[in-house]
Design a protein around this motif. Structure first.
Motif, short mmCIF file in Angstrom:
data_model
loop_
_atom_site.label_atom_id
_atom_site.label_comp_id
_atom_site.label_asym_id
_atom_site.label_seq_id
_atom_site.Cartn_x
_atom_site.Cartn_y
_atom_site.Cartn_z
N THR A 134 -7.29 4.55 -7.08
CA THR A 134 -8.75 4.49 -7.13
C THR A 134 -9.29 5.11 -8.42
O THR A 134 -10.36 4.74 -8.89
N LYS A 135 -8.56 6.07 -8.96
CA LYS A 135 -8.94 6.69 -10.23
C LYS A 135 -7.66 6.98 -10.99
O LYS A 135 -6.89 7.86 -10.62
N ALA A 136 -7.45 6.20 -12.06
CA ALA A 136 -6.20 6.31 -12.81
C ALA A 136 -6.35 7.29 -13.97
O ALA A 136 -7.36 7.30 -14.67
N ALA A 137 -5.32 8.11 -14.15
CA ALA A 137 -5.29 9.07 -15.25
C ALA A 137 -4.33 8.56 -16.32
O ALA A 137 -3.13 8.46 -16.08
N PHE A 138 -4.85 8.22 -17.50
CA PHE A 138 -4.04 7.72 -18.60
C PHE A 138 -3.86 8.82 -19.64
O PHE A 138 -4.85 9.41 -20.10
N ARG A 139 -2.60 9.07 -19.99
CA ARG A 139 -2.31 10.13 -20.96
C ARG A 139 -2.06 9.54 -22.34
O ARG A 139 -1.40 8.51 -22.48
N CYS A 140 -2.60 10.20 -23.33
CA CYS A 140 -2.46 9.75 -24.71
C CYS A 140 -1.17 10.33 -25.30
O CYS A 140 -0.96 11.56 -25.25
N LYS A 155 -6.25 -4.92 -9.40
CA LYS A 155 -5.55 -5.03 -10.67
C LYS A 155 -5.87 -3.81 -11.54
O LYS A 155 -7.03 -3.47 -11.75
N LEU A 156 -4.83 -3.15 -12.03
CA LEU A 156 -5.01 -1.93 -12.80
C LEU A 156 -5.75 -2.20 -14.10
O LEU A 156 -5.35 -3.04 -14.91
N GLU A 157 -6.86 -1.48 -14.29
CA GLU A 157 -7.64 -1.59 -15.53
C GLU A 157 -7.30 -0.40 -16.43
O GLU A 157 -7.25 0.74 -15.98
N LYS A 158 -7.12 -0.69 -17.72
CA LYS A 158 -6.74 0.35 -18.68
C LYS A 158 -7.89 0.64 -19.63
O LYS A 158 -8.66 -0.27 -19.97
N PRO A 159 -8.02 1.88 -20.09
CA PRO A 159 -9.08 2.20 -21.06
C PRO A 159 -8.73 1.60 -22.43
O PRO A 159 -7.55 1.50 -22.78
N PRO A 160 -9.73 1.21 -23.20
CA PRO A 160 -9.45 0.62 -24.52
C PRO A 160 -8.90 1.63 -25.53
O PRO A 160 -8.22 1.25 -26.48
N LYS A 161 -9.21 2.91 -25.31
CA LYS A 161 -8.74 3.94 -26.24
C LYS A 161 -8.81 5.31 -25.59
O LYS A 161 -9.42 5.49 -24.53
N CYS A 162 -8.17 6.28 -26.25
CA CYS A 162 -8.23 7.67 -25.79
C CYS A 162 -9.63 8.21 -26.09
O CYS A 162 -10.14 8.06 -27.21
#
Length: 229
Positions: A134-140, A155-162
């Motif tokens: 429900t809330k994905a944590a993306f690491r740079c 479907k997993l949505e990804k951030p465009p940038k850090c």
């Protein structure tokens, strides 16, 4: 914005003022019980809404209604009763039931998309419980900072940038820092007594989340209230 404010005001008034047959403020009491028992879903009888405010009841059936406005109201009320509990609560659900009429399963069509409807059906199949992000944590990989992104679909949505260093490559999801909810698919079909003569039963695939998973088993007759996707 004016429409949202109107919906928030009307719903807050309903929560604070609707009284049951004993003269008690029903939903304020239910919110207190929800907090005390550590639950994160509030059940609301649609008939109560209709008796209190017809305009509000009709609005909740509209495909344009933003239900996040309603959860904001409930979260605000619950926070006054137990702020520590509410701060630790990742999600809050509003479960509306007892709509004034059922729609036959085979009548569900494009005009119902986005609308809140009620159907009766038989469960024919149920998947296992699946964890849904429900809330994905993306690491740079460059700076090591996290970018958190709410997930609104399967479907997993990804951030465009850090968000910290603007790096656009190699961001990866950290499962331990992400938030999840239990998720399940049910196949349901028309009840035999609703079938037109000579017709085979039609079916739908529905999804249930959180505290609604594992409540129904194949063979169960259930009444569903939900929004059509």
């Amino acid at each position: 914005m004016a429409v949202l404010e109107s919906l928030e005001t009307q719903f807050m008034t309903f929560i604070e003022d609707y009284e049951d047959e004993d003269g008690e403020v029903k939903y304020d009491k239910e919110i207190s019980r929800m907090v005390t028992e550590g639950k994160h879903s509030l059940e609301i009888d649609f008939n109560d809404l209709y008796l209190f405010n017809i305009e509000l009841a009709d609005t909740l059936l509209s495909p344009k209604t933003d239900y996040s406005v309603l959860t904001t109201v409930i979260r605000s009320k619950a926070r006054t009763k137990n702020p520590v509990f509410m701060e630790s609560l990742p999600r809050l659900n509003i479960r509306i039931h007892n709509l004034p009429y059922n729609i036959n399963l085979r009548q569900v069509a494009s005009e119902h998309i986005g609308r809140l409807i009620q159907i009766s059906a038989i469960v024919t199949r149920a998947t296992g419980v699946i964890p849904l992000v429900t809330k994905a944590a993306f690491r740079c990989p460059v700076c090591g900072e996290y970018t958190h992104l709410e997930q609104v679909s399967n479907k997993l949505e990804k951030p465009p940038k850090c968000t910290a260093c603007d790096n656009r490559k190699g961001l990866y999801i950290d499962p331990e820092e992400s938030q999840y909810v239990n998720f399940q698919r049910l196949n349901v079909q028309e009840r035999p007594e609703e079938l037109p003569a000579g017709q085979l039963p039609r079916s739908l695939v529905i999804t249930v989340h959180d505290d609604l998973v594992d409540l129904a088993r194949p063979g169960d007759r259930i009444t569903l209230v939900g929004r059509v996707k």
